[in-house]
Write a protein that holds these residues in place. Sequence first.
Motif, PDB file in Angstrom:
ATOM      1  N   VAL A 136       0.746  -1.325  -0.180  1.00 53.83           N
ATOM      2  CA  VAL A 136      -0.079   0.065  -0.111  1.00 53.83           C
ATOM      3  C   VAL A 136       0.914   1.169  -0.092  1.00 53.83           C
ATOM      4  CG1 VAL A 136      -1.741   1.340   1.308  1.00 53.83           C
ATOM      5  CG2 VAL A 136      -1.847  -1.255   1.380  1.00 53.83           C
TER       6      VAL A 136
ATOM      7  N   TYR B 177      -5.679  -0.031   5.255  1.00 54.97           N
ATOM      8  CA  TYR B 177      -5.539  -1.217   4.400  1.00 54.97           C
ATOM      9  C   TYR B 177      -6.113  -2.529   5.453  1.00 54.97           C
ATOM     10  CZ  TYR B 177      -1.375  -2.155   6.465  1.00 54.97           C
ATOM     11  OH  TYR B 177      -0.005  -2.482   6.962  1.00 54.97           O
TER      12      TYR B 177
ATOM     13  N   GLY C  60     -11.007  -2.780   4.718  1.00 54.40           N
ATOM     14  CA  GLY C  60     -10.059  -1.655   4.339  1.00 54.40           C
ATOM     15  C   GLY C  60      -9.568  -1.126   5.537  1.00 54.40           C
TER      16      GLY C  60
ATOM     17  N   ALA D 137      -6.230  -6.032   0.159  1.00 57.55           N
ATOM     18  CA  ALA D 137      -4.925  -5.372  -0.572  1.00 57.55           C
ATOM     19  C   ALA D 137      -4.104  -6.367  -1.174  1.00 57.55           C
ATOM     20  CB  ALA D 137      -4.133  -4.877   0.567  1.00 57.55           C
TER      21      ALA D 137
END
Length: 219
Positions: free
Chosen positions: A25, A121, A127, A156
Amino acid sequence: MKFLVFLGTVRDSTPPRPARLGDRVCKACIECLTTRYEEHEVELVDALDYPLEAVFKPHFSYAEGKAPSALNELAAKIQTSDGFIMVSPEYNHSMSPALANLLNHFGSSLFAYKPSAIVTYSAGQWGGMRAAVNMRTFLAELGCLPVSAMIHVPKAQEVLTEDGACQVTEQQTSWFDYFTRTFSQLVWWAEATNKHRVELDPHKMINDFKTTPAQRNAP
């Protein structure tokens, strides 16, 4: 403008796999920032690079010249930055304890009067958005008020590769468009607060809280 991207995970073992999902991320955020906001400087601050003492002692509590060099260097980076991107997983509906611990080592006077952006995330469907709610209060207390738009990346491990690229190449643009809503707000506020700090130093207008509770001017 100069922005610091804080990666708030220190897990580097397996299982689970991947061990550091946040690394993907973070790389995606940095790629978006460096390609869509080329005129600004972006630097990663990885919590894993700061093995802190088991007994908590913040940077500002050390005698002058006695603080660990790593903390001194990070304090200087925070002080000279114009905004922050905080990347965190979710633990018990809260932000990463590793990120909170690292940030807690520095006084709010280093972060204050600058904006921040929240990026969360998870490996699941939410998330990390519940951690983001918790982070708003935390970052506000540090003085780096978060912008209204946030970034959440569910599942993710299915969205991003290890190098931070999208698993489905055709989705890269749409994901970066989503990121840009938050980052554009961050850049706008960073430029605005930077300009006003030059015109009026807030640290001279409002005393920093550094040594005693009396500095808060409470009754």
